[in-house]
Scaffold this active site. Structure first.
Site, mmCIF file in Angstrom:
data_model
loop_
_atom_site.group_PDB
_atom_site.id
_atom_site.type_symbol
_atom_site.label_atom_id
_atom_site.label_comp_id
_atom_site.label_asym_id
_atom_site.label_seq_id
_atom_site.Cartn_x
_atom_site.Cartn_y
_atom_site.Cartn_z
ATOM 1 N N LYS A 77 -4.806 3.103 4.556
ATOM 2 C CA LYS A 77 -4.546 2.710 3.172
ATOM 3 C C LYS A 77 -3.617 1.512 3.090
ATOM 4 O O LYS A 77 -3.821 0.616 2.264
ATOM 5 C CB LYS A 77 -3.992 3.904 2.397
ATOM 6 N N GLY A 165 5.432 -3.312 10.104
ATOM 7 C CA GLY A 165 5.770 -2.483 8.964
ATOM 8 C C GLY A 165 5.696 -1.005 9.275
ATOM 9 O O GLY A 165 6.072 -0.173 8.448
ATOM 10 N N SER A 188 10.564 -4.348 9.795
ATOM 11 C CA SER A 188 11.230 -3.601 8.733
ATOM 12 C C SER A 188 10.421 -2.371 8.375
ATOM 13 O O SER A 188 9.203 -2.452 8.207
ATOM 14 C CB SER A 188 11.418 -4.460 7.480
ATOM 15 N N MET A 191 9.090 -2.589 3.227
ATOM 16 C CA MET A 191 8.618 -3.921 2.881
ATOM 17 C C MET A 191 8.653 -4.207 1.378
ATOM 18 O O MET A 191 8.283 -5.295 0.954
ATOM 19 C CB MET A 191 7.188 -4.124 3.396
ATOM 20 N N HIS A 224 6.598 12.361 -2.523
ATOM 21 C CA HIS A 224 5.631 11.485 -1.869
ATOM 22 C C HIS A 224 4.298 12.231 -1.759
ATOM 23 O O HIS A 224 4.239 13.448 -1.971
ATOM 24 C CB HIS A 224 6.103 11.078 -0.468
ATOM 25 N N LYS A 228 2.840 13.096 3.674
ATOM 26 C CA LYS A 228 4.151 12.725 4.225
ATOM 27 C C LYS A 228 4.991 13.994 4.385
ATOM 28 O O LYS A 228 5.385 14.625 3.403
ATOM 29 C CB LYS A 228 4.878 11.729 3.322
ATOM 30 N N THR A 234 14.137 5.824 2.910
ATOM 31 C CA THR A 234 14.844 5.117 1.845
ATOM 32 C C THR A 234 15.875 6.032 1.205
ATOM 33 O O THR A 234 17.012 5.627 0.948
ATOM 34 C CB THR A 234 13.845 4.618 0.777
#
Length: 340
Positions: A77, A165, A188, A191, A224, A228, A234
């Site tokens: 995805k 990513g 990172s 993104m 999420h 996940k 984060t």
């Protein structure tokens, strides 16, 4: 809002561990070092560019769109979202991608391109051949955590610049692999530029006002897509900032919402984004329960990450052009010197 290098930490030398560079990014004037790692090389001799040379640099910068993108795991995805964003930005797409063994030999139609998917075998010879055909290409990696380090080693061995990513893997080994090579890279796990800006603002607040929320209690909820399983990186980064601000919090207390029914009814996730979203809420309450603060950032879909990835590609392409031009100018100066 574009990526803009505004500060460089540590020393620079060609070869050896001192080639490490931490580059901060500018968001609206200020700068903070974030989870972005940018690895670039500098010519051995610094030069000031004459006006004509600066014009050459502008001409070179106009060729940013000449950097085609190879997206690995293009059937995923995020891979598909990046390909669509790159195509919308006018970037060329390399019709080759690496995938899992089950995908080997398949052809995926995306953005008017027939992308040939290759499995794990013979990756080095295939990538080297593709790099010969597209010498300006930049690889974008949105694969799986277990492939992060082996993929980075492959990119560095072949010498192709890349944007990583994908999260996970041994991050210290990842950075060392790139540092020990002569490859340009942006690495990172986040993104989304606006999310990075929010994290930067949180770090500034934490450093300038340590202990400001001492005694406050905090509740953290994140939602999420059901695939996940782990807690949001984060969210953990934001929590670490609140801990510096004096809040005591156990990471195991993060409330993970993965049930679609709860996501719709309790969190407010639009049904069409159940398969791809990132909702975060941080609620702080004073010891006497008279004051409360709430921080929230919600993302529906993957466009913010795809567009940020394309900006990272353009940033990397620009730096490759600039540093290559500087090296070319240095060679020209040497040739002029020896011709005198």
């Amino acid at each position: 809002m574009a990526f803009a290098p505004v500060a460089v930490q540590s020393t620079i030398s060609l070869g050896g561990a001192e080639n490490r560079r931490q580059i901060a990014f500018s968001f609206g004037g200020g700068s903070r070092r974030q989870n972005f790692h940018v690895f670039l090389r500098r010519p051995r001799v610094a030069m000031s560019a004459a006006p004509s040379q600066q014009l050459d640099l502008q001409v070179q910068a106009s060729k940013l769109l000449d950097f085609p993108v190879m997206v690995n795991s293009c059937s995923g995805k995020m891979g598909q979202a990046v390909l669509k964003a790159a195509d919308s930005a006018g970037l060329g797409i390399v019709p080759v991608s690496f995938g899992c063994a089950e995908e080997a030999g398949k052809t995926i139609e995306l953005c008017g391109k027939a992308i040939q998917v290759h499995g794990p075998s013979d990756r080095e010879s295939i990538l080297a051949s593709v790099f010969d055909e597209y010498p300006n290409m930049i690889v974008v990696d949105y694969t799986i955590p277990d492939a992060v380090n082996s993929n980075a080693e492959l990119y560095c061995k072949v010498g192709v610049p890349f944007v990583m990513g994908t999260t996970g893997g041994d991050r210290n080994l990842l950075y060392k692999t790139v540092e020990d090579s002569n490859v340009y890279a942006v690495i990172s796990p986040q993104m989304g530029k606006q999310v990075v800006a929010f994290l930067a603002a949180m770090e500034i607040m934490a450093e300038q006002f340590p202990g400001a929320f001492s005694g406050y209690s905090m509740q953290v909820m994140e939602s999420h897509q059901s695939s996940k399983l782990d807690a949001s990186g984060t969210a953990k980064a934001v929590i670490s900032c609140f801990e510096k601000l004096g809040v005591s919090f156990d990471m195991n207390q993060i409330q993970l919402i993965r049930d679609p029914k709860q996501q719709i009814e309790m969190v407010g996730v639009p049904e069409e984004y159940l398969a791809g979203h990132a909702f975060h809420m941080y609620h702080l309450t004073s010891p006497d329960q008279t004051v409360s603060f709430e921080f929230q950032h919600n993302v529906c879909g993957r466009s913010i990450y795809a567009e940020g990835t394309v900006d990272a590609v353009l940033f990397l392409a620009k730096k490759v052009l600039e540093l290559s031009l500087q090296a070319d100018l240095f060679i020209q100066d040497l040739e002029f010197f020896f011709s005198c």
